[in-house]
Design an enzyme around this catalytic site. Sequence first.
Site, PDB file in Angstrom:
ATOM      1  N   ASN A 225      36.908  27.152  39.690  1.00 15.60           N
ATOM      2  CA  ASN A 225      35.483  27.309  39.988  1.00 15.60           C
ATOM      3  C   ASN A 225      34.719  27.487  38.684  1.00 15.60           C
ATOM      4  O   ASN A 225      35.307  27.498  37.606  1.00 15.60           O
ATOM      5  CB  ASN A 225      35.260  28.483  40.955  1.00 15.60           C
ATOM      6  CG  ASN A 225      35.734  29.792  40.376  1.00 15.60           C
ATOM      7  OD1 ASN A 225      35.227  30.256  39.361  1.00 15.60           O
ATOM      8  ND2 ASN A 225      36.750  30.396  41.012  1.00 15.60           N
TER       9      ASN A 225
ATOM     10  N   ALA B 279      36.039  39.149  38.925  1.00 18.01           N
ATOM     11  CA  ALA B 279      36.608  37.800  38.886  1.00 18.01           C
ATOM     12  C   ALA B 279      36.171  36.987  40.097  1.00 18.01           C
ATOM     13  O   ALA B 279      35.956  37.527  41.184  1.00 18.01           O
ATOM     14  CB  ALA B 279      38.134  37.883  38.850  1.00 18.01           C
TER      15      ALA B 279
ATOM     16  N   LYS C  95      54.296  15.830  38.690  1.00 20.20           N
ATOM     17  CA  LYS C  95      52.958  15.259  38.814  1.00 20.20           C
ATOM     18  C   LYS C  95      52.910  14.297  40.008  1.00 20.20           C
ATOM     19  O   LYS C  95      53.796  13.434  40.151  1.00 20.20           O
ATOM     20  CB  LYS C  95      52.602  14.517  37.526  1.00 20.20           C
ATOM     21  CG  LYS C  95      51.178  14.006  37.517  1.00 20.20           C
ATOM     22  CD  LYS C  95      50.865  13.232  36.255  1.00 20.20           C
ATOM     23  CE  LYS C  95      49.528  12.553  36.404  1.00 20.20           C
ATOM     24  NZ  LYS C  95      49.345  11.483  35.441  1.00 20.20           N
TER      25      LYS C  95
ATOM     26  N   ASP D  58      43.594  39.121  48.781  1.00 18.04           N
ATOM     27  CA  ASP D  58      42.278  39.619  48.361  1.00 18.04           C
ATOM     28  C   ASP D  58      42.516  40.820  47.446  1.00 18.04           C
ATOM     29  O   ASP D  58      42.925  41.898  47.904  1.00 18.04           O
ATOM     30  CB  ASP D  58      41.434  40.004  49.585  1.00 18.04           C
ATOM     31  CG  ASP D  58      39.993  40.285  49.185  1.00 18.04           C
ATOM     32  OD1 ASP D  58      39.775  41.000  48.185  1.00 18.04           O
ATOM     33  OD2 ASP D  58      39.076  39.771  49.864  1.00 18.04           O
TER      34      ASP D  58
ATOM     35  N   PHE E 271      32.125  42.448  43.520  1.00 17.16           N
ATOM     36  CA  PHE E 271      30.969  41.576  43.313  1.00 17.16           C
ATOM     37  C   PHE E 271      30.817  40.708  44.545  1.00 17.16           C
ATOM     38  O   PHE E 271      31.820  40.380  45.200  1.00 17.16           O
ATOM     39  CB  PHE E 271      31.158  40.702  42.068  1.00 17.16           C
ATOM     40  CG  PHE E 271      30.687  41.371  40.810  1.00 17.16           C
ATOM     41  CD1 PHE E 271      31.354  42.480  40.308  1.00 17.16           C
ATOM     42  CD2 PHE E 271      29.572  40.899  40.137  1.00 17.16           C
ATOM     43  CE1 PHE E 271      30.914  43.123  39.159  1.00 17.16           C
ATOM     44  CE2 PHE E 271      29.119  41.524  38.986  1.00 17.16           C
ATOM     45  CZ  PHE E 271      29.797  42.633  38.495  1.00 17.16           C
TER      46      PHE E 271
ATOM     47  N   LYS F 254      29.864  42.878  53.273  1.00 17.22           N
ATOM     48  CA  LYS F 254      31.060  42.669  52.444  1.00 17.22           C
ATOM     49  C   LYS F 254      31.620  43.997  51.946  1.00 17.22           C
ATOM     50  O   LYS F 254      32.823  44.200  51.884  1.00 17.22           O
ATOM     51  CB  LYS F 254      30.714  41.747  51.263  1.00 17.22           C
ATOM     52  CG  LYS F 254      31.918  41.163  50.561  1.00 17.22           C
ATOM     53  CD  LYS F 254      31.544  40.043  49.603  1.00 17.22           C
ATOM     54  CE  LYS F 254      31.226  38.750  50.332  1.00 17.22           C
ATOM     55  NZ  LYS F 254      30.864  37.655  49.438  1.00 17.22           N
TER      56      LYS F 254
ATOM     57  N   LYS G 112      35.416  44.895  52.781  1.00 20.04           N
ATOM     58  CA  LYS G 112      36.423  45.007  51.723  1.00 20.04           C
ATOM     59  C   LYS G 112      36.857  46.455  51.485  1.00 20.04           C
ATOM     60  O   LYS G 112      37.840  46.699  50.790  1.00 20.04           O
ATOM     61  CB  LYS G 112      35.880  44.421  50.419  1.00 20.04           C
ATOM     62  CG  LYS G 112      35.435  42.959  50.552  1.00 20.04           C
ATOM     63  CD  LYS G 112      36.254  42.047  49.705  1.00 20.04           C
ATOM     64  CE  LYS G 112      35.724  40.634  49.754  1.00 20.04           C
ATOM     65  NZ  LYS G 112      36.523  39.702  48.965  1.00 20.04           N
TER      66      LYS G 112
HETATM   67  N1  CTP Z   1      37.853  38.943  45.459  1.00 14.70           N
HETATM   68  C1  CTP Z   1      39.148  39.284  45.176  1.00 14.70           C
HETATM   69  N2  CTP Z   1      40.170  38.525  45.624  1.00 14.70           N
HETATM   70  C2  CTP Z   1      39.936  37.425  46.347  1.00 14.70           C
HETATM   71  C3  CTP Z   1      38.604  37.050  46.657  1.00 14.70           C
HETATM   72  C4  CTP Z   1      37.587  37.834  46.196  1.00 14.70           C
HETATM   73  O1  CTP Z   1      39.365  40.287  44.491  1.00 14.70           O
HETATM   74  N3  CTP Z   1      40.940  36.710  46.764  1.00 14.70           N
HETATM   75  C5  CTP Z   1      36.768  39.805  45.018  1.00 14.70           C
HETATM   76  C6  CTP Z   1      35.896  39.260  43.937  1.00 14.70           C
HETATM   77  O2  CTP Z   1      36.375  39.634  42.659  1.00 14.70           O
HETATM   78  C7  CTP Z   1      34.577  39.942  44.243  1.00 14.70           C
HETATM   79  C8  CTP Z   1      34.581  40.095  45.736  1.00 14.70           C
HETATM   80  O3  CTP Z   1      35.927  39.992  46.109  1.00 14.70           O
HETATM   81  O4  CTP Z   1      34.547  41.238  43.706  1.00 14.70           O
HETATM   82  C9  CTP Z   1      33.741  39.128  46.512  1.00 14.70           C
HETATM   83  O5  CTP Z   1      34.203  37.839  46.435  1.00 14.70           O
HETATM   84  P1  CTP Z   1      33.460  36.636  47.246  1.00 14.70           P
HETATM   85  O6  CTP Z   1      34.206  35.393  46.948  1.00 14.70           O
HETATM   86  O7  CTP Z   1      32.024  36.654  46.911  1.00 14.70           O
HETATM   87  O8  CTP Z   1      33.612  37.099  48.730  1.00 14.70           O
HETATM   88  P2  CTP Z   1      34.563  36.607  49.830  1.00 14.70           P
HETATM   89  O9  CTP Z   1      35.313  37.773  50.308  1.00 14.70           O
HETATM   90  O10 CTP Z   1      35.363  35.451  49.357  1.00 14.70           O
HETATM   91  O11 CTP Z   1      33.593  36.174  50.961  1.00 14.70           O
HETATM   92  P3  CTP Z   1      32.726  34.837  51.122  1.00 14.70           P
HETATM   93  O12 CTP Z   1      33.398  33.779  50.280  1.00 14.70           O
HETATM   94  O13 CTP Z   1      32.775  34.603  52.556  1.00 14.70           O
HETATM   95  O14 CTP Z   1      31.363  35.177  50.626  1.00 14.70           O
END
Ligand code: CTP
Length: 406
Positions: A214, A278, A292, A311, A330, A344, A348
């Site tokens: 990303n 992150a 590959k 997560d 974040f 969120k 979380k």
């Molecule tokens: N995060 C994490 N591990 C993951 C995904 C996310 O630690 N596998 C953490 C990110 O570092 C950030 C927070 O979760 O602090 C939010 O991530 P985000 O991608 O915005 O939220 P999602 O839970 O993925 O929800 P959505 O994509 O539906 O907004």
Amino acid sequence: MNLAGNLAGKRILLIVGGGIAAYKVLELIRLLRKEEASVSAVLTAAAQHFVTPLSVQALTESRVCTELLSLTDENEMGHIQLSRAADLLVVAPATANLLARMAAGLADDLATTVLLATDKPVLAAPAMNVRMWQHAATQANVALLAQRGVGFVGPDEGPMACNEYGPGRLSEPPAILAAIAAALHPPRPLAGRHMLVTSGPTHEPIDPVRYIANRSSGRQGHAIAAALARLGARVTLVSGPVTVPDPAGVAVRHVETAEQMLAACTASLPADAAICAAAVADWRVAGTAAAKIKKVPGAPPPALALATNPDILATLAAPGPSRPRLVVGFAAETENLDANATAKRARKGCDWIVANDVSGDVMGGEANEVHLVTAAGVEAWPRLAKEEVARRLAARLADHFAGSAA
Ligand code: CTP
């Protein structure tokens, strides 16, 4: 402020600019010497119209440098050594012209060359006509220098030599002395705390040469790690692949995938706080190809099966003996920022969420406009440089830990 013993043995490199207030640096040198600091000085060509190298030399009891070339004659690396030998560089008076040259990164005399070559903190004491100080160009230069870490003391407000009144007077020598002491001994409210920070994207391999990623640059997370370290914390930064340099004074663990990031985080516990900045990939490729994947002419494109990544934020925030006391996540949102971030935070299980709207140029960009979501509600911060967001967040963490038992 009691300075006794504070400045003894500290090496100050004073860079004197050409302004009517330059005479005040003689008093500043006297105060610094009284505190047993050693002072060396560089005078710009303009400064020598206001103070003589001889009077500065007499007070500093060390050689005064004025010319880039005479220094280079003596020793090829003279200006580098001069800038590195100091504990702090003090620019006083910092004229509009000198600030502009610093902001532009010019190195057209000894003073600016030393300022460009230094790796030491810089404190500037501006002094100039009130309109020059208020001019948008000067204000932009000051903002840029402050963003790069230059500290400022003053200017003071009052009657000026040019018969005008307003901000622009050089701060009084005792105030500059106090600012020097503060710059040399910054507060370390997070000393003894361990802070775990995640930053950057993760790369999820498809095969040995391809991956899913990303746009995260790691700038925000790295700036947070640096800001926490500046407040005295021991910081472990678990970083995905980024091009930004490792922050100074921080232990960095480089990882590629979300699974590696989680393993590095849990191995770094215990921590007082975890800040998950992150942009972790939500999914990885299930069954990464060992070789590959070849493009077979005429064959349909390969289908990628995805698996859900752990997560990391939710894992660190889960109740248990190793849960950090404060877990900060974040939320990157493109709509309904506050509502989504609040949901969120609950989902979380973390304590704070730093929410930002990523529908614009935030990802990979210089600035960030965040909302801080805590148990107390939502706080909107103005649009700030990512370094300033980091500084504010670090200060909030320091306040939090100052207000709670060890
Ligand atoms: N995060 C994490 N591990 C993951 C995904 C996310 O630690 N596998 C953490 C990110 O570092 C950030 C927070 O979760 O602090 C939010 O991530 P985000 O991608 O915005 O939220 P999602 O839970 O993925 O929800 P959505 O994509 O539906 O907004």
